[in-house]
Design an enzyme around this catalytic site. Sequence first.
Site, PDB file in Angstrom:
ATOM      1  N   THR A   1      -3.105   5.235  -4.053  1.00 36.19           N
ATOM      2  CA  THR A   1      -2.050   5.992  -3.369  1.00 36.19           C
ATOM      3  C   THR A   1      -0.685   5.789  -4.030  1.00 36.19           C
ATOM      4  O   THR A   1       0.147   6.686  -4.018  1.00 36.19           O
ATOM      5  CB  THR A   1      -1.969   5.572  -1.885  1.00 36.19           C
ATOM      6  OG1 THR A   1      -1.951   4.142  -1.798  1.00 36.19           O
ATOM      7  CG2 THR A   1      -3.162   6.088  -1.107  1.00 36.19           C
ATOM      8  N   THR A   2      -0.466   4.607  -4.614  1.00 32.00           N
ATOM      9  CA  THR A   2       0.792   4.362  -5.341  1.00 32.00           C
ATOM     10  C   THR A   2       0.720   5.047  -6.711  1.00 32.00           C
ATOM     11  O   THR A   2       1.685   5.683  -7.139  1.00 32.00           O
ATOM     12  CB  THR A   2       1.024   2.846  -5.518  1.00 32.00           C
ATOM     13  OG1 THR A   2       0.839   2.205  -4.260  1.00 32.00           O
ATOM     14  CG2 THR A   2       2.416   2.564  -6.027  1.00 32.00           C
TER      15      THR A   2
ATOM     16  N   ASP B   1      -9.026  -0.034   2.130  1.00 31.18           N
ATOM     17  CA  ASP B   1      -8.985   0.441   0.738  1.00 31.18           C
ATOM     18  C   ASP B   1     -10.257   0.043  -0.011  1.00 31.18           C
ATOM     19  O   ASP B   1     -10.807   0.827  -0.776  1.00 31.18           O
ATOM     20  CB  ASP B   1      -7.754  -0.129   0.009  1.00 31.18           C
ATOM     21  CG  ASP B   1      -6.486   0.642   0.349  1.00 31.18           C
ATOM     22  OD1 ASP B   1      -6.565   1.523   1.217  1.00 31.18           O
ATOM     23  OD2 ASP B   1      -5.424   0.364  -0.231  1.00 31.18           O
TER      24      ASP B   1
ATOM     25  N   ASP C   1       0.855  -1.187   0.000  1.00 28.64           N
ATOM     26  CA  ASP C   1       0.000   0.000   0.000  1.00 28.64           C
ATOM     27  C   ASP C   1       0.896   1.243   0.000  1.00 28.64           C
ATOM     28  O   ASP C   1       1.677   1.452   0.948  1.00 28.64           O
ATOM     29  CB  ASP C   1      -0.903  -0.023   1.248  1.00 28.64           C
ATOM     30  CG  ASP C   1      -1.814   1.193   1.307  1.00 28.64           C
ATOM     31  OD1 ASP C   1      -2.467   1.493   0.297  1.00 28.64           O
ATOM     32  OD2 ASP C   1      -1.855   1.852   2.362  1.00 28.64           O
TER      33      ASP C   1
END
Length: 553
Positions: A99-100, A401, A66
Amino acid sequence: MAAITAAQPRSSKTESYVDNKRKEDIRQANINAARAVADAVRTSLGPKGMDKMISTANGEVIITNDGATILNKMEVLQPAAKMLVDLSKSQDAAAGDGTTTVVVIAGALLKQCLSLLSHGIHPTVISDSLHKASIKAVDVLTAMAVPLELSDRESLNKSASTSLNSKVVSQYSTLLAPLAVDSVLSVVDPEKPDLVDLRDIKIVKKLGGTVDDTELVKGLVFDKKASHAAGGPTRMENAKIAVIQFQISPPKTDIEQSIVVSDYTQMDRILKEERNYILGMIKKIKATGCNVLLIQKSILRDAVTDLSLHYLAKAKIMVVKDVERDEIEFITKTLNCLPISNIEHFRAEKLGHADLVEEVSLGDGKIVKVTEIKNMGRTTTVLVRGSNQLVIDEAERSLHDALCVVRCLVNKRFLIAGGGAPEIELSRQLGAWSKVLHGMEGYCVRSFAEALEVIPYTLAENAGLNPIAIVTELRNRHAQGEINAGINVRKGQITNILEENVVQPLLVSTSAITLATECVRMILKIDDIVNVRHTPRKRTNRDLAIVSAVIAL
Protein backbone atom coordinates in the site's frame (compact mmCIF):
# COMPACT_ATOMS: atom_id res chain seq x y z
CA MET A 1 -1.65 52.96 -45.58
CA ALA A 2 -4.61 51.58 -47.52
CA ALA A 3 -3.14 48.08 -47.27
CA ILE A 4 -2.94 48.37 -43.49
CA THR A 5 -6.54 49.56 -43.09
CA ALA A 6 -7.69 46.73 -45.34
CA ALA A 7 -5.91 44.14 -43.19
CA GLN A 8 -7.51 45.30 -39.91
CA PRO A 9 -11.10 44.00 -40.33
CA ARG A 10 -9.95 40.55 -41.51
CA SER A 11 -10.89 37.81 -38.98
CA SER A 12 -11.40 34.10 -39.21
CA LYS A 13 -13.78 31.96 -37.14
CA THR A 14 -11.08 29.34 -36.67
CA GLU A 15 -8.60 31.79 -35.20
CA SER A 16 -9.42 32.46 -31.57
CA TYR A 17 -7.28 32.92 -28.50
CA VAL A 18 -7.62 30.07 -25.97
CA ASP A 19 -6.28 30.62 -22.47
CA ASN A 20 -4.53 27.39 -21.46
CA LYS A 21 -2.92 28.94 -18.37
CA ARG A 22 -5.83 27.97 -16.07
CA LYS A 23 -5.76 24.36 -17.29
CA GLU A 24 -2.00 24.14 -16.71
CA ASP A 25 -2.33 25.68 -13.24
CA ILE A 26 -5.07 23.21 -12.20
CA ARG A 27 -3.12 20.23 -13.57
CA GLN A 28 0.01 21.41 -11.75
CA ALA A 29 -1.93 22.01 -8.50
CA ASN A 30 -3.43 18.49 -8.70
CA ILE A 31 -0.03 16.89 -9.32
CA ASN A 32 1.64 18.84 -6.49
CA ALA A 33 -1.14 17.94 -4.02
CA ALA A 34 -0.93 14.24 -4.92
CA ARG A 35 2.88 14.29 -4.68
CA ALA A 36 2.65 15.85 -1.21
CA VAL A 37 0.58 12.86 -0.05
CA ALA A 38 3.10 10.43 -1.60
CA ASP A 39 6.02 12.23 0.10
CA ALA A 40 4.22 11.98 3.47
CA VAL A 41 4.27 8.15 3.42
CA ARG A 42 7.55 7.69 1.52
CA THR A 43 9.69 7.60 4.69
CA SER A 44 7.74 4.56 5.97
CA LEU A 45 8.67 2.33 2.99
CA GLY A 46 10.70 -0.82 3.59
CA PRO A 47 11.97 -2.76 6.62
CA LYS A 48 13.98 0.22 7.89
CA GLY A 49 11.14 2.72 7.27
CA MET A 50 9.96 5.11 9.96
CA ASP A 51 6.67 4.71 11.86
CA LYS A 52 3.96 7.37 12.03
CA MET A 53 2.12 8.38 15.18
CA ILE A 54 -1.42 9.38 14.29
CA SER A 55 -3.48 11.35 16.81
CA THR A 56 -7.20 11.49 16.02
CA ALA A 57 -9.68 14.19 17.10
CA ASN A 58 -11.16 11.98 19.83
CA GLY A 59 -7.75 11.45 21.47
CA GLU A 60 -7.04 8.00 19.96
CA VAL A 61 -3.35 7.37 19.18
CA ILE A 62 -2.22 4.94 16.46
CA ILE A 63 1.41 3.96 15.76
CA THR A 64 1.86 2.30 12.36
CA ASN A 65 3.86 2.27 9.12
CA ASP A 66 1.09 0.68 7.06
CA GLY A 67 0.45 3.00 4.11
CA ALA A 68 -3.29 2.27 3.88
CA THR A 69 -3.83 3.00 7.60
CA ILE A 70 -1.80 6.25 7.51
CA LEU A 71 -3.64 7.60 4.46
CA ASN A 72 -7.02 6.42 5.71
CA LYS A 73 -6.59 8.44 8.92
CA MET A 74 -5.30 11.56 7.13
CA GLU A 75 -7.84 14.32 6.53
CA VAL A 76 -7.18 15.03 2.85
CA LEU A 77 -9.29 17.83 1.32
CA GLN A 78 -7.83 18.29 -2.17
CA PRO A 79 -9.77 16.08 -4.66
CA ALA A 80 -6.69 14.83 -6.56
CA ALA A 81 -4.88 14.01 -3.30
CA LYS A 82 -7.96 12.01 -2.22
CA MET A 83 -7.42 9.87 -5.33
CA LEU A 84 -4.10 8.69 -3.86
CA VAL A 85 -5.88 7.72 -0.63
CA ASP A 86 -8.37 5.71 -2.73
CA LEU A 87 -5.43 4.23 -4.67
CA SER A 88 -3.97 2.89 -1.42
CA LYS A 89 -7.38 1.40 -0.49
CA SER A 90 -7.60 -0.27 -3.94
CA GLN A 91 -4.17 -1.87 -3.48
CA ASP A 92 -5.24 -3.03 0.00
CA ALA A 93 -8.35 -4.67 -1.49
CA ALA A 94 -6.56 -6.19 -4.51
CA ALA A 95 -3.35 -7.45 -2.87
CA GLY A 96 -3.42 -6.48 0.82
CA ASP A 97 0.27 -5.51 0.83
CA GLY A 98 2.29 -2.87 -1.05
CA THR A 99 0.00 0.00 0.00
CA THR A 100 2.96 2.35 0.59
CA THR A 101 4.77 1.18 -2.58
CA VAL A 102 1.82 1.96 -4.85
CA VAL A 103 1.53 5.55 -3.53
CA VAL A 104 5.31 6.17 -3.80
CA ILE A 105 5.33 4.89 -7.43
CA ALA A 106 2.34 7.12 -8.26
CA GLY A 107 4.17 10.13 -6.75
CA ALA A 108 7.32 9.42 -8.81
CA LEU A 109 5.27 9.01 -12.01
CA LEU A 110 3.53 12.35 -11.36
CA LYS A 111 6.92 14.04 -10.91
CA GLN A 112 8.04 12.69 -14.31
CA CYS A 113 4.71 13.77 -15.88
CA LEU A 114 5.27 17.33 -14.63
CA SER A 115 8.63 17.35 -16.43
CA LEU A 116 7.09 15.96 -19.65
CA LEU A 117 4.26 18.54 -19.54
CA SER A 118 6.79 21.37 -19.14
CA HIS A 119 8.44 20.16 -22.38
CA GLY A 120 5.12 20.66 -24.18
CA ILE A 121 4.03 17.01 -24.55
CA HIS A 122 0.25 16.66 -24.59
CA PRO A 123 -1.35 14.92 -21.55
CA THR A 124 -3.19 12.42 -23.79
CA VAL A 125 0.10 11.30 -25.40
CA ILE A 126 1.67 10.87 -21.95
CA SER A 127 -1.39 8.97 -20.71
CA ASP A 128 -1.42 6.51 -23.66
CA SER A 129 2.34 5.93 -23.35
CA LEU A 130 2.05 5.19 -19.62
CA HIS A 131 -0.68 2.65 -20.35
CA LYS A 132 1.55 0.86 -22.90
CA ALA A 133 4.49 0.94 -20.49
CA SER A 134 2.42 -0.58 -17.64
CA ILE A 135 1.27 -3.48 -19.88
CA LYS A 136 4.89 -4.11 -20.89
CA ALA A 137 5.96 -3.89 -17.21
CA VAL A 138 3.46 -6.59 -16.18
CA ASP A 139 4.85 -8.87 -18.94
CA VAL A 140 8.42 -8.30 -17.73
CA LEU A 141 7.46 -9.04 -14.11
CA THR A 142 5.63 -12.22 -15.11
CA ALA A 143 8.72 -13.41 -17.01
CA MET A 144 10.86 -12.82 -13.88
CA ALA A 145 8.48 -14.67 -11.52
CA VAL A 146 9.14 -18.10 -10.02
CA PRO A 147 6.23 -20.63 -9.96
CA LEU A 148 5.08 -21.86 -6.55
CA GLU A 149 3.15 -24.84 -5.19
CA LEU A 150 0.94 -24.52 -2.11
CA SER A 151 2.62 -27.63 -0.69
CA ASP A 152 5.88 -25.60 -0.53
CA ARG A 153 5.20 -24.27 2.96
CA GLU A 154 8.75 -22.88 3.33
CA SER A 155 8.31 -20.44 0.42
CA LEU A 156 4.91 -19.34 1.76
CA ASN A 157 6.50 -18.66 5.16
CA LYS A 158 9.31 -16.64 3.52
CA SER A 159 6.80 -14.49 1.65
CA ALA A 160 4.66 -13.82 4.76
CA SER A 161 7.84 -13.10 6.75
CA THR A 162 9.00 -10.51 4.15
CA SER A 163 5.67 -8.70 4.56
CA LEU A 164 6.02 -8.69 8.37
CA ASN A 165 9.67 -7.54 8.35
CA SER A 166 8.67 -3.96 7.50
CA LYS A 167 6.17 -3.76 10.40
CA VAL A 168 6.45 -2.58 14.00
CA VAL A 169 6.09 -6.22 15.15
CA SER A 170 8.86 -7.48 12.81
CA GLN A 171 10.68 -9.26 15.69
CA TYR A 172 7.70 -11.65 15.95
CA SER A 173 7.73 -12.58 12.23
CA THR A 174 8.98 -16.13 12.99
CA LEU A 175 5.77 -16.73 14.97
CA LEU A 176 3.22 -14.73 12.94
CA ALA A 177 4.34 -15.85 9.43
CA PRO A 178 3.68 -19.63 9.94
CA LEU A 179 0.48 -18.73 11.81
CA ALA A 180 -0.75 -16.69 8.80
CA VAL A 181 0.13 -19.53 6.38
CA ASP A 182 -1.67 -22.15 8.52
CA SER A 183 -4.73 -19.89 8.84
CA VAL A 184 -5.12 -19.33 5.08
CA LEU A 185 -4.41 -22.94 4.07
CA SER A 186 -6.98 -24.21 6.61
CA VAL A 187 -9.79 -22.16 4.98
CA VAL A 188 -8.97 -22.99 1.32
CA ASP A 189 -11.90 -24.85 -0.23
CA PRO A 190 -10.74 -27.79 -2.44
CA GLU A 191 -13.68 -27.11 -4.79
CA LYS A 192 -12.50 -23.49 -5.29
CA PRO A 193 -8.72 -23.75 -4.77
CA ASP A 194 -7.98 -20.24 -6.15
CA LEU A 195 -10.34 -18.36 -3.85
CA VAL A 196 -9.79 -17.42 -0.21
CA ASP A 197 -12.29 -15.37 1.78
CA LEU A 198 -10.44 -13.68 4.66
CA ARG A 199 -13.77 -13.24 6.45
CA ASP A 200 -13.43 -16.95 7.30
CA ILE A 201 -10.44 -16.03 9.49
CA LYS A 202 -11.52 -14.18 12.62
CA ILE A 203 -8.97 -12.18 14.59
CA VAL A 204 -9.83 -11.78 18.30
CA LYS A 205 -7.77 -9.25 20.28
CA LYS A 206 -7.18 -9.71 24.01
CA LEU A 207 -5.11 -7.39 26.18
CA GLY A 208 -2.41 -9.02 28.34
CA GLY A 209 0.72 -11.08 27.75
CA THR A 210 2.95 -10.41 24.73
CA VAL A 211 2.66 -10.95 20.98
CA ASP A 212 4.51 -14.26 21.60
CA ASP A 213 1.31 -15.56 23.25
CA THR A 214 -0.67 -15.15 20.00
CA GLU A 215 -2.18 -18.49 18.99
CA LEU A 216 -4.25 -20.19 16.31
CA VAL A 217 -7.46 -21.74 17.65
CA LYS A 218 -9.25 -24.49 15.72
CA GLY A 219 -12.70 -23.45 16.85
CA LEU A 220 -14.36 -20.34 18.28
CA VAL A 221 -13.21 -17.71 20.75
CA PHE A 222 -15.55 -15.18 22.40
CA ASP A 223 -13.97 -12.12 24.00
CA LYS A 224 -16.50 -12.25 26.85
CA LYS A 225 -17.18 -14.40 29.86
CA ALA A 226 -20.00 -16.88 30.32
CA SER A 227 -22.98 -15.67 32.36
CA HIS A 228 -22.34 -16.34 36.06
CA ALA A 229 -25.79 -15.24 37.31
CA ALA A 230 -27.37 -17.75 39.69
CA GLY A 231 -24.29 -20.00 39.46
CA GLY A 232 -24.64 -21.12 35.83
CA PRO A 233 -22.10 -23.64 34.43
CA THR A 234 -18.82 -22.29 32.91
CA ARG A 235 -17.59 -25.58 31.38
CA MET A 236 -19.54 -28.01 29.24
CA GLU A 237 -18.35 -31.26 27.68
CA ASN A 238 -20.22 -32.89 24.75
CA ALA A 239 -21.82 -29.52 24.12
CA LYS A 240 -24.95 -29.09 22.00
CA ILE A 241 -24.84 -25.45 20.99
CA ALA A 242 -27.75 -23.26 19.88
CA VAL A 243 -27.37 -19.80 18.33
CA ILE A 244 -30.58 -17.91 19.13
CA GLN A 245 -31.81 -14.56 17.81
CA PHE A 246 -34.86 -14.20 20.07
CA GLN A 247 -35.18 -12.91 23.66
CA ILE A 248 -35.71 -15.13 26.70
CA SER A 249 -37.54 -12.40 28.60
CA PRO A 250 -41.16 -11.34 29.11
CA PRO A 251 -42.77 -9.92 25.94
CA LYS A 252 -43.52 -6.23 25.56
CA THR A 253 -46.37 -4.50 23.76
CA ASP A 254 -45.78 -3.45 20.18
CA ILE A 255 -46.57 0.20 20.92
CA GLU A 256 -45.10 2.39 23.65
CA GLN A 257 -47.58 2.45 26.52
CA SER A 258 -47.69 2.00 30.29
CA ILE A 259 -50.00 -0.32 32.24
CA VAL A 260 -51.08 0.72 35.73
CA VAL A 261 -51.77 -2.16 38.14
CA SER A 262 -53.54 -1.11 41.37
CA ASP A 263 -54.31 -4.52 42.86
CA TYR A 264 -51.66 -6.72 44.53
CA THR A 265 -53.37 -9.93 43.39
CA GLN A 266 -53.24 -8.75 39.77
CA MET A 267 -49.55 -7.88 40.25
CA ASP A 268 -48.82 -11.38 41.56
CA ARG A 269 -50.69 -12.80 38.59
CA ILE A 270 -48.53 -10.79 36.12
CA LEU A 271 -45.32 -11.99 37.79
CA LYS A 272 -46.60 -15.59 37.79
CA GLU A 273 -47.43 -15.36 34.06
CA GLU A 274 -43.94 -13.99 33.35
CA ARG A 275 -42.38 -16.91 35.25
CA ASN A 276 -44.55 -19.45 33.42
CA TYR A 277 -43.74 -17.83 30.04
CA ILE A 278 -39.98 -17.99 30.63
CA LEU A 279 -40.18 -21.48 32.15
CA GLY A 280 -42.12 -22.72 29.10
CA MET A 281 -39.39 -21.41 26.77
CA ILE A 282 -36.58 -23.00 28.78
CA LYS A 283 -38.40 -26.37 28.90
CA LYS A 284 -38.62 -26.33 25.08
CA ILE A 285 -34.90 -25.52 24.86
CA LYS A 286 -33.97 -28.27 27.35
CA ALA A 287 -36.17 -30.83 25.53
CA THR A 288 -33.89 -30.67 22.44
CA GLY A 289 -30.83 -31.61 24.55
CA CYS A 290 -29.28 -28.13 24.16
CA ASN A 291 -26.78 -27.29 26.93
CA VAL A 292 -24.99 -24.18 25.55
CA LEU A 293 -26.84 -21.03 24.44
CA LEU A 294 -25.23 -18.26 22.35
CA ILE A 295 -27.66 -15.32 22.57
CA GLN A 296 -27.55 -12.49 20.03
CA LYS A 297 -27.43 -8.95 21.39
CA SER A 298 -30.88 -7.36 21.34
CA ILE A 299 -31.65 -3.70 20.64
CA LEU A 300 -35.37 -3.88 21.48
CA ARG A 301 -35.21 -5.17 25.04
CA ASP A 302 -32.97 -7.26 27.28
CA ALA A 303 -32.17 -10.57 25.58
CA VAL A 304 -32.15 -12.28 29.00
CA THR A 305 -33.32 -11.20 32.45
CA ASP A 306 -32.08 -12.25 35.88
CA LEU A 307 -35.09 -14.55 36.18
CA SER A 308 -34.40 -16.32 32.87
CA LEU A 309 -30.68 -16.68 33.74
CA HIS A 310 -31.74 -18.23 37.07
CA TYR A 311 -33.92 -20.84 35.32
CA LEU A 312 -31.20 -21.53 32.68
CA ALA A 313 -28.68 -22.13 35.50
CA LYS A 314 -31.15 -24.54 37.16
CA ALA A 315 -31.48 -26.38 33.84
CA LYS A 316 -27.62 -26.64 33.68
CA ILE A 317 -27.47 -24.63 30.43
CA MET A 318 -24.32 -22.54 29.84
CA VAL A 319 -25.09 -19.03 28.53
CA VAL A 320 -22.93 -16.64 26.47
CA LYS A 321 -24.91 -13.46 25.91
CA ASP A 322 -24.48 -10.26 23.86
CA VAL A 323 -23.11 -11.98 20.73
CA GLU A 324 -22.82 -9.30 18.02
CA ARG A 325 -25.16 -9.50 15.04
CA ASP A 326 -22.30 -9.42 12.47
CA GLU A 327 -20.61 -12.42 14.16
CA ILE A 328 -23.63 -14.72 13.71
CA GLU A 329 -22.72 -15.76 10.13
CA PHE A 330 -19.15 -16.72 11.14
CA ILE A 331 -20.36 -18.62 14.24
CA THR A 332 -23.02 -20.63 12.37
CA LYS A 333 -20.54 -21.45 9.57
CA THR A 334 -17.96 -22.66 12.12
CA LEU A 335 -20.43 -24.72 14.20
CA ASN A 336 -22.21 -25.98 11.06
CA CYS A 337 -25.56 -25.07 12.62
CA LEU A 338 -28.50 -22.75 11.88
CA PRO A 339 -29.46 -19.55 13.74
CA ILE A 340 -32.84 -19.89 15.50
CA SER A 341 -35.05 -16.80 15.31
CA ASN A 342 -38.14 -18.15 17.13
CA ILE A 343 -38.71 -20.54 20.04
CA GLU A 344 -41.23 -22.46 17.90
CA HIS A 345 -38.41 -23.32 15.44
CA PHE A 346 -36.11 -24.68 18.16
CA ARG A 347 -35.20 -28.22 17.00
CA ALA A 348 -32.34 -30.62 17.68
CA GLU A 349 -31.19 -30.66 14.00
CA LYS A 350 -30.43 -26.91 14.18
CA LEU A 351 -27.84 -27.36 16.95
CA GLY A 352 -24.05 -27.42 16.61
CA HIS A 353 -21.90 -30.02 18.41
CA ALA A 354 -18.52 -29.62 20.12
CA ASP A 355 -16.52 -31.73 22.56
CA LEU A 356 -15.70 -28.82 24.87
CA VAL A 357 -16.95 -25.31 25.66
CA GLU A 358 -15.16 -23.66 28.56
CA GLU A 359 -14.42 -20.31 30.13
CA VAL A 360 -10.68 -19.57 30.35
CA SER A 361 -8.94 -16.88 32.42
CA LEU A 362 -6.64 -14.79 30.23
CA GLY A 363 -4.71 -11.78 31.48
CA ASP A 364 -7.05 -9.62 33.54
CA GLY A 365 -10.19 -10.96 31.84
CA LYS A 366 -11.88 -14.14 30.66
CA ILE A 367 -12.73 -15.65 27.29
CA VAL A 368 -14.94 -18.53 26.17
CA LYS A 369 -13.35 -21.18 23.93
CA VAL A 370 -15.27 -23.68 21.79
CA THR A 371 -12.93 -26.48 20.63
CA GLU A 372 -13.07 -29.84 18.85
CA ILE A 373 -16.20 -28.92 16.89
CA LYS A 374 -17.84 -31.79 14.99
CA ASN A 375 -18.29 -31.24 11.21
CA MET A 376 -16.58 -27.86 11.59
CA GLY A 377 -16.84 -25.42 8.69
CA ARG A 378 -13.73 -24.11 6.90
CA THR A 379 -13.00 -21.29 9.33
CA THR A 380 -10.34 -20.53 11.90
CA THR A 381 -9.74 -18.05 14.74
CA VAL A 382 -6.54 -16.22 15.68
CA LEU A 383 -6.23 -14.96 19.25
CA VAL A 384 -3.88 -11.93 19.24
CA ARG A 385 -2.24 -10.90 22.53
CA GLY A 386 -0.23 -7.82 23.42
CA SER A 387 1.00 -5.75 26.35
CA ASN A 388 -0.97 -2.65 25.33
CA GLN A 389 -3.70 -1.66 22.89
CA LEU A 390 -1.29 0.05 20.42
CA VAL A 391 0.77 -3.15 20.05
CA ILE A 392 -2.35 -5.34 19.67
CA ASP A 393 -3.81 -3.06 16.97
CA GLU A 394 -0.54 -2.98 15.03
CA ALA A 395 -0.14 -6.77 15.39
CA GLU A 396 -3.64 -7.20 13.94
CA ARG A 397 -2.86 -4.90 10.97
CA SER A 398 0.46 -6.69 10.34
CA LEU A 399 -1.21 -10.10 10.55
CA HIS A 400 -3.88 -8.94 8.10
CA ASP A 401 -1.15 -7.94 5.60
CA ALA A 402 0.56 -11.34 6.03
CA LEU A 403 -2.78 -13.13 5.49
CA CYS A 404 -3.34 -11.05 2.33
CA VAL A 405 0.13 -12.00 1.03
CA VAL A 406 -0.61 -15.71 1.45
CA ARG A 407 -4.04 -15.15 -0.16
CA CYS A 408 -2.28 -13.52 -3.15
CA LEU A 409 -0.09 -16.60 -3.53
CA VAL A 410 -3.17 -18.85 -3.46
CA ASN A 411 -4.82 -16.71 -6.16
CA LYS A 412 -1.74 -16.30 -8.37
CA ARG A 413 0.94 -18.87 -7.57
CA PHE A 414 4.07 -16.95 -8.52
CA LEU A 415 6.83 -15.45 -6.35
CA ILE A 416 9.10 -12.56 -7.22
CA ALA A 417 12.22 -11.13 -5.56
CA GLY A 418 11.90 -8.11 -3.25
CA GLY A 419 14.46 -5.51 -2.19
CA GLY A 420 13.96 -3.25 -5.22
CA ALA A 421 15.14 -5.97 -7.65
CA PRO A 422 11.99 -6.10 -9.85
CA GLU A 423 11.78 -2.28 -10.09
CA ILE A 424 15.41 -1.90 -11.25
CA GLU A 425 14.99 -4.75 -13.77
CA LEU A 426 11.80 -3.10 -15.05
CA SER A 427 13.60 0.23 -15.31
CA ARG A 428 16.44 -1.38 -17.31
CA GLN A 429 14.20 -3.32 -19.72
CA LEU A 430 11.73 -0.45 -20.27
CA GLY A 431 14.65 1.93 -20.84
CA ALA A 432 15.97 -0.41 -23.58
CA TRP A 433 12.45 -0.73 -25.05
CA SER A 434 12.00 3.08 -25.15
CA LYS A 435 14.92 3.32 -27.62
CA VAL A 436 12.99 1.16 -30.09
CA LEU A 437 9.85 3.35 -29.92
CA HIS A 438 9.44 6.39 -32.13
CA GLY A 439 8.55 9.99 -31.32
CA MET A 440 7.04 11.13 -28.03
CA GLU A 441 6.23 7.59 -26.88
CA GLY A 442 9.92 6.83 -26.41
CA TYR A 443 10.42 9.88 -24.15
CA CYS A 444 7.36 9.00 -22.03
CA VAL A 445 8.35 5.32 -21.59
CA ARG A 446 11.88 6.37 -20.62
CA SER A 447 10.39 8.69 -17.96
CA PHE A 448 8.22 5.77 -16.71
CA ALA A 449 11.37 3.64 -16.43
CA GLU A 450 13.21 6.36 -14.48
CA ALA A 451 10.24 6.80 -12.10
CA LEU A 452 10.42 3.14 -11.03
CA GLU A 453 13.91 3.70 -9.60
CA VAL A 454 12.24 5.59 -6.72
CA ILE A 455 11.59 2.28 -4.89
CA PRO A 456 15.26 1.09 -4.57
CA TYR A 457 16.33 4.74 -4.01
CA THR A 458 13.86 5.14 -1.12
CA LEU A 459 14.72 1.71 0.37
CA ALA A 460 18.40 2.70 0.47
CA GLU A 461 17.62 6.20 1.79
CA ASN A 462 15.38 4.89 4.61
CA ALA A 463 18.07 2.35 5.59
CA GLY A 464 20.65 5.13 6.00
CA LEU A 465 22.71 4.00 2.98
CA ASN A 466 24.05 6.16 0.13
CA PRO A 467 21.12 5.96 -2.34
CA ILE A 468 23.02 7.18 -5.41
CA ALA A 469 25.90 4.71 -4.95
CA ILE A 470 23.52 1.83 -4.19
CA VAL A 471 21.19 2.46 -7.17
CA THR A 472 24.17 2.90 -9.54
CA GLU A 473 25.70 -0.39 -8.36
CA LEU A 474 22.28 -2.07 -8.62
CA ARG A 475 21.92 -0.90 -12.25
CA ASN A 476 25.38 -2.24 -13.00
CA ARG A 477 24.63 -5.69 -11.49
CA HIS A 478 21.35 -5.95 -13.43
CA ALA A 479 23.09 -4.92 -16.66
CA GLN A 480 25.42 -7.89 -16.10
CA GLY A 481 22.39 -10.21 -15.98
CA GLU A 482 21.85 -10.57 -12.21
CA ILE A 483 18.07 -10.03 -12.34
CA ASN A 484 17.57 -11.01 -8.67
CA ALA A 485 20.17 -8.57 -7.29
CA GLY A 486 18.53 -6.32 -4.70
CA ILE A 487 19.24 -4.17 -1.66
CA ASN A 488 19.92 -6.14 1.51
CA VAL A 489 19.16 -3.44 4.10
CA ARG A 490 20.35 -5.63 7.00
CA LYS A 491 23.86 -6.04 5.55
CA GLY A 492 23.83 -2.63 3.84
CA GLN A 493 24.91 -4.03 0.49
CA ILE A 494 23.61 -5.58 -2.74
CA THR A 495 23.10 -9.35 -2.71
CA ASN A 496 21.03 -12.00 -4.52
CA ILE A 497 17.77 -11.23 -2.76
CA LEU A 498 16.13 -14.59 -3.56
CA GLU A 499 18.91 -16.40 -1.65
CA GLU A 500 18.27 -14.04 1.30
CA ASN A 501 14.62 -15.24 1.36
CA VAL A 502 13.25 -11.75 0.61
CA VAL A 503 10.34 -12.64 -1.67
CA GLN A 504 6.86 -11.28 -2.38
CA PRO A 505 3.85 -12.41 -4.44
CA LEU A 506 3.83 -11.43 -8.12
CA LEU A 507 0.30 -10.06 -7.66
CA VAL A 508 1.53 -7.36 -5.22
CA SER A 509 4.02 -5.95 -7.77
CA THR A 510 1.78 -6.18 -10.86
CA SER A 511 -1.18 -4.70 -8.97
CA ALA A 512 0.97 -1.79 -7.68
CA ILE A 513 2.25 -0.90 -11.18
CA THR A 514 -1.19 -1.19 -12.84
CA LEU A 515 -3.13 0.74 -10.18
CA ALA A 516 -0.50 3.50 -9.84
CA THR A 517 -0.49 4.01 -13.64
CA GLU A 518 -4.30 4.14 -13.77
CA CYS A 519 -4.42 6.76 -11.02
CA VAL A 520 -1.71 8.93 -12.64
CA ARG A 521 -3.47 8.76 -16.03
CA MET A 522 -6.71 9.90 -14.42
CA ILE A 523 -5.02 12.87 -12.67
CA LEU A 524 -3.31 13.85 -15.96
CA LYS A 525 -6.62 13.98 -17.84
CA ILE A 526 -8.16 16.48 -15.36
CA ASP A 527 -7.88 20.05 -16.67
CA ASP A 528 -10.54 21.79 -14.57
CA ILE A 529 -12.25 21.51 -11.19
CA VAL A 530 -15.92 22.43 -11.02
CA ASN A 531 -17.36 23.12 -7.57
CA VAL A 532 -21.08 22.45 -7.31
CA ARG A 533 -22.84 24.23 -4.48
CA HIS A 534 -25.81 22.59 -2.78
CA THR A 535 -28.98 24.53 -3.60
CA PRO A 536 -31.89 24.16 -1.18
CA ARG A 537 -34.98 22.46 -2.62
CA LYS A 538 -37.94 24.72 -3.25
CA ARG A 539 -40.87 24.08 -0.97
CA THR A 540 -43.93 22.66 -2.71
CA ASN A 541 -47.57 23.11 -1.71
CA ARG A 542 -47.50 19.59 -0.24
CA ASP A 543 -44.57 20.52 2.07
CA LEU A 544 -46.44 23.64 3.25
CA ALA A 545 -49.57 21.59 3.93
CA ILE A 546 -47.56 19.10 6.06
CA VAL A 547 -45.97 21.98 8.06
CA SER A 548 -49.40 23.53 8.65
CA ALA A 549 -50.81 20.20 9.85
CA VAL A 550 -47.89 19.73 12.29
CA ILE A 551 -48.39 23.26 13.70
CA ALA A 552 -52.12 22.60 14.09
CA LEU A 553 -51.39 19.45 16.13
